[in-house]
Design an enzyme around this catalytic site. Structure first.
Site, short mmCIF file in Angstrom:
data_model
loop_
_atom_site.label_atom_id
_atom_site.label_comp_id
_atom_site.label_asym_id
_atom_site.label_seq_id
_atom_site.Cartn_x
_atom_site.Cartn_y
_atom_site.Cartn_z
N GLU A 63 10.65 61.44 26.60
CA GLU A 63 10.65 61.38 25.11
C GLU A 63 9.31 61.84 24.55
OE1 GLU A 63 12.56 60.74 22.45
OE2 GLU A 63 14.41 60.48 23.58
C1 FAD Z 1 13.49 59.96 34.72
C2 FAD Z 1 13.49 61.01 33.65
C3 FAD Z 1 14.51 61.03 32.72
C4 FAD Z 1 14.58 62.06 31.78
N1 FAD Z 1 15.67 62.14 30.94
C5 FAD Z 1 15.83 63.27 30.19
C6 FAD Z 1 17.03 63.50 29.47
O1 FAD Z 1 17.96 62.69 29.49
N2 FAD Z 1 17.15 64.65 28.76
C7 FAD Z 1 16.15 65.58 28.72
O2 FAD Z 1 16.34 66.60 28.08
N3 FAD Z 1 14.99 65.37 29.38
C8 FAD Z 1 14.81 64.25 30.11
N4 FAD Z 1 13.64 64.06 30.80
C9 FAD Z 1 12.62 65.09 30.77
C10 FAD Z 1 11.35 64.65 30.08
O3 FAD Z 1 11.54 64.59 28.70
C11 FAD Z 1 10.26 65.63 30.53
O4 FAD Z 1 9.93 65.28 31.86
C12 FAD Z 1 9.05 65.61 29.64
O5 FAD Z 1 9.37 66.16 28.39
C13 FAD Z 1 7.88 66.39 30.24
O6 FAD Z 1 8.26 67.65 30.67
P1 FAD Z 1 7.87 68.13 32.14
O7 FAD Z 1 8.34 67.09 33.10
O8 FAD Z 1 8.39 69.50 32.33
O9 FAD Z 1 6.30 68.12 32.17
P2 FAD Z 1 5.30 69.25 31.56
O10 FAD Z 1 5.75 69.65 30.21
O11 FAD Z 1 5.12 70.30 32.59
O12 FAD Z 1 3.95 68.40 31.40
C14 FAD Z 1 3.15 68.03 32.53
C15 FAD Z 1 1.84 67.43 32.00
O13 FAD Z 1 1.15 68.40 31.22
C16 FAD Z 1 0.90 67.92 29.91
N5 FAD Z 1 1.10 68.98 28.94
C17 FAD Z 1 2.14 69.82 28.82
N6 FAD Z 1 1.96 70.65 27.79
C18 FAD Z 1 0.79 70.34 27.22
C19 FAD Z 1 0.06 70.83 26.11
N7 FAD Z 1 0.54 71.80 25.35
N8 FAD Z 1 -1.12 70.26 25.82
C20 FAD Z 1 -1.61 69.26 26.55
N9 FAD Z 1 -0.96 68.74 27.61
C21 FAD Z 1 0.22 69.27 27.95
C22 FAD Z 1 1.91 66.81 29.68
O14 FAD Z 1 1.44 65.85 28.74
C23 FAD Z 1 2.06 66.22 31.08
O15 FAD Z 1 1.07 65.27 31.32
C24 FAD Z 1 13.54 63.01 31.72
C25 FAD Z 1 12.48 62.93 32.63
C26 FAD Z 1 12.46 61.98 33.60
C27 FAD Z 1 11.32 61.96 34.59
#
Ligand code: FAD
Length: 612
Positions: free
Chosen positions: A466
C-alpha cells in the site's frame, strides 16, 4: 484492548454524536456494541485458533489448484456469515449503514486474531466499494453485489514484476475485444457489451493478495492496464492507465457463471515471511492457457473512462491506508497483550534492592523489573497511540461523508495530510512493539512455541505494501504538506495547538502542552527549511526522517488529547503513564529527525554508488 477501544470510541470520539445524522438515525449505541461483540466473538472462536495453522500450512499450488487449510475455509465462511463484507453499505444493498469508524473497529478484531485471514475480506470490500463508486449499474449488480454477499471474493491487481512503487510503468495491455461480434464493424459491438466496454488483457500481475484460491466460486480481479494508442504504443505515465474487471470465471450479462474459464492463469505463489494465511500470486493474463472463444487474451470490462484507472483505484485510498495502519496496530496489540500476560506469570531474578539481594528469596515476576515495564510501556504507548490515530482518521472519513459541508471539507483536507501517517506510523511502531514483545519473552519469544514471532513476521509487511514507507514519506513532504498553500498542515497545526492550549490549563498536563507546542513549532520550521531552496531533491532526500518526526508529533498530540478525555475515568492512571512515557522517551527523538530535514542534510544525495 476492548476497554481501550470502547473508551476511545465513546469517551474520546463521542460516537453518540453520529446518531444524530440521517444516515445513522436508525442506529443506537447498543447496535454498535452488538456488532463489536459479535465480531470479537467470531474472531476469537474462528480466526484466532486458525492463525497458526494458516501460517504453518501456507497456501500450496499443485500445478492445477491452490490448497488452503480447512480452518481457513471455516474462518472465512464465518466472516461472510457475520455480514461484515457489506456492513457499511446501504440497507437496500443488504448492508447495515455502519459508520466507517465502527466498521473499522469491528474489523480490527479479525486483524488481531489473524491478519492473514482477515485480508481476504478487506480486499474484497475494497474491490466492491470501488465498483460502487465507479462502476456502471450493471457492473455493480453483477460484480459488486456477489462480493458483498461473500459468494465471490475480489483482488486488486496493480503491481507487476517490474512496476511496484512506480505504477506509471505498468505494461499490461488492454485492446478492444472484437471477437463477440466477429470482425470489427461499424457498430463496434465491443463498446456495447451490457457489462461495459469489453477488452482483452495481456500481462503479468505480481504480489496479488487472494489472487488464487477456492474459497469462493469466483474471483473478481480489478486490473490496471494500458490501452495502446492508434500507433500500438502504450501511453507513458499514469495518464495511460485504465481499470478493468477481469473475473476468473466468465459470467453472462445477468451475472450467472457461464462455466467458461477466463484466460487468467496462476504462474505461481509467493512464499512470504508472514501474512501466510493470504495466498499471494503471480498471475498471467492472456497468455492463452485458457483461451476464450478460441482466442488468447483475458476478457475484461473497463471501469470508468480510459486513462482514469489510477484515479478510480485510489478513490478509496484513504480508507485502505487507514485500514493497513489499523491492521499494524492490531498486530502490535496482540503482541502487547501476550507479552504482558507472560511478564505477569514468568518469574525471574530478584529486585535490585532490599530483599532482592537475598538469593534465598523467591524470584519475582518479570513485570517487577523496571526494564521490562519500560518495554511494556513502550508497547502500550505505540499500540494505544496507533489505535487512537486510526480511529481518529476513520472518524474523519465519517465526517467527510456525512458531516455539514464545511466540516466535511475540513475533514477531507485533514485526511490528505494524516493518511500517510495513519498508514506508516503504526507500520513502523507496531512492528517495534512486536519486536519488544519478543524481547519480553526472551528466548521463548524467539521460538515458535509462542505467537509473538509470527506477529512480528506478519507486521513486517505493512511498511512495504500500500505504498512503501519511503513512498509515503515522499507523498507527505513532497505533496501533502505543500498542497493548496499548505492548507492541510495549517488545519492540523490549529487542532494540535488547541489541544496544547487546553492542556495548558490542566494540572499535570500543562508541561506536556508546552512540549507539544514546542514540537509543533519545530516541525513547522523544519518544513519551511526543507523547502527553503525550493529544490525537490534537496527537500526530499530526508523525507523519511520527516515522516517519522511528523508521525511522532501527531501521536504526541493524540496522546495528550486522549489524556484530557481520560480525566476522572477509571483508565486515567494507565493513559497518564503512557502519555508520560511518550513525552519522556519518544517525543525527544524528533529533534534528531528534524535536524537532518531542516539543514537539508546532503549525505544521502551525495553518497556515491561506488563508496558502498
Ligand atoms: C505480501 C504482499 C502483498 C501484496 N499485495 C498486493 C496486492 O494485492 N495488489 C498489488 O497490486 N500489489 C500488492 N503488493 C505489492 C506492493 O504494493 C509492492 O510490493 C510495493 O508497492 C513496492 O513495490 P516493489 O515490491 O516492486 O518495490 P520497489 O518499488 O522496487 O521498491 C523497493 C524499495 O525502493 C524504494 N523506492 C522505490 N522507488 C523509490 C523512489 N522513487 N524514491 C525513493 N525510494 C524508492 C521503496 O520505498 C522500497 O524501499 C503486495 C506486496 C506484498 C509483499
Amino acid at each position: 484492548m476492548r476497554t481501550t477501544l470502547d473508551f476511545l470510541l465513546h469517551d474520546w470520539l463521542q460516537l453518540a454524536t453520529l446518531l444524530q445524522r440521517p444516515r445513522f438515525a436508525e442506529h443506537a449505541l447498543d447496535t454498535y456494541a452488538q456488532v463489536l461483540d459479535t465480531c470479537e466473538r467470531i474472531a476469537r472462536e474462528k480466526f484466532a485458533p486458525a492463525n497458526r495453522t494458516a501460517d504453518t500450512q501456507e497456501p500450496r499450488f499443485d500445478g492445477e489448484r491452490v490448497h488452503l487449510p480447512e480452518a481457513t475455509h471455516a474462518a472465512l465462511a464465518a466472516y461472510v456469515e457475520s455480514g461484515m463484507l457489506a456492513a457499511a453499505q446501504d440497507y437496500g444493498l443488504g448492508g447495515m449503514q455502519l459508520p466507517c469508524v465502527v466498521e473499522m473497529a469491528a474489523n480490527a478484531f479479525f486483524s488481531r486474531a489473524s491478519v492473514g485471514l482477515a485480508a481476504y475480506g478487506l480486499v474484497t470490500t475494497g474491490n466492491a466499494n470501488l465498483l460502487m463508486a465507479h462502476g456502471t449499474p450493471a457492473q455493480r449488480e453483477v460484480f459488486a453485489k456477489p462480493q458483498f454477499a461473500g459468494r465471490w471474493f475480489g483482488t486488486m491487481c496493480l503491481s507487476e514484476p517490474q512496476a511496484g512503487s512506480s505504477l506509471s510503468d505498468v505494461a499490461a495491455r488492454a485492446i478492444p475485444d472484437e471477437a463477440p461480434g466477429g470482425a470489427a464493424d461499424g457498430d463496434r459491438p465491443w463498446q456495447h457489451d451490457p457489462l461495459g466496454p469489453r477488452y482483452r488483457l495481456r500481462g503479468h500481475k505480481m504480489w496479488i493478495s487472494g489472487g488464487e484460491h477456492e474459497l469462493t466460486e469466483n474471483i473478481v480481479h480489478l486490473v490496471l492496464a494500458k490501452i495502446p494508442g492508434p500507433d500500438g504504443r502504450l501511453v507513458p505515465g499514469v495518464k495511460g492507465i485504465s481499470l478493468f474487471i477481469v473475473p476468473k470465471w466468465l459470467v453472462d450479462a445477468q451475472g450467472e457463471l457461464t462455466g467458461a474459464r477466463n484466460d487468467v492463469a496462476l504462474a505461481g505463489l509467493n512464499h512470504k515471511l508472514g501474512y501466510r494465511g493470504t495466498s499471494n500470486a503471480l498471475l498471467n493474463f492472456g497468455e492463452g492457457r485458457f483461451p476464450v472463444d478460441g482466442q488468447a487474451g483475458a476478457v475484461g470490462w473497463r471501469v470508468g473512462a480510459p486513462g482514469e484507472g489510477l484515479r478510480c483505484m485510489f478513490h478509496m485510498m484513504n480508507e485502505a491506508r487507514i485500514g493497513v495502519g489499523l491492521g499494524a496496530v492490531m498486530l502490535g496489540f496482540a503482541g502487547y497483550e501476550q507479552s504482558l500476560a507472560y511478564a505477569r506469570q514468568r518469574t525471574q531474578g530478584r529486585p535490585l534492592t532490599g530483599a532482592g539481594k537475598d538469593a534465598t528469596q523467591p524470584p519475582v515476576p518479570l513485570i517487577a523489573h523496571a526494564d521490562v515495564k519500560r518495554m511494556l510501556l513502550a508497547q502500550k504507548a505505540y499500540v494505544e497511540g496507533g489505535l487512537a490515530l486510526a480511529l481518529y482518521c476513520a472518524r474523519l472519513v465519517d465526517e467527510q461523508h456525512t458531516g455539514q459541508a464545511a466540516a466535511a471539507a475540513e475533514a477531507a483536507t485533514l485526511l490528505e495530510v494524516l493518511t500517510p501517517i495513519a498508514k506508516s506510523w503504526p507500520s513502523e511502531w507496531g512492528l517495534e512493539a512486536n519486536s519488544l514483545a519478543i524481547q519480553v519473552l526472551g528466548g521463548y519469544g524467539y521460538t515458535r512455541d509462542f505467537m509473538v514471532e509470527q506477529y512480528w513476521r506478519d507486521n513486517r509487511l505493512n511498511m512495504i505494501h500500500e505504498g512503501t514507507h519511503g513512498i509515503q514519506a515522499l507523498d507527505l513532504l513532497g505533496r501533502k504538506v505543500v498542497m493548496n498553500g499548505g492548507a492541510g498542515l495549517k488545519l492540523l497545526a490549529a487542532r494540535i495547538a488547541a489541544t496544547a492550549e487546553r492542556a495548558g490549563q490542566v494540572e499535570g498536563l500543562a508541561e506536556h502542552g508546552n512540549a507539544l507546542a514546542g514540537a509543533l513549532q519545530r516541525l513547522g520550521a523544519a518544513t519551511k527549511s526543507a523547502w527553503a531552496t525550493g529544490v525537490p531533491e534537496e527537500a526530499l532526500a530526508n523525507a523519511t526522517p520527516y515522516l517519522q518526526a511528523f508521525g511522532h508529533v501527531v501521536v504526541a498530540w493524540l496522546w495528550l488529547d486522549v489524556a484530557l478525555a481520560a480525566r476522572g475515568h477509571a483508565l486515567q492512571p494507565g493513559k497518564q503513564a503512557a502519555l508520560r512515557y511518550f513525552y519522556a522517551y519518544e517525543l525527544p527523538k524528533i529533534d534528531a529527525w528534524l535536524g537532518v530535514v531542516a539543514r537539508r542534510e546532503a549525505l544521502p544525495r551525495e553518497m556515491q554508488d561506488g563508496w558502498f
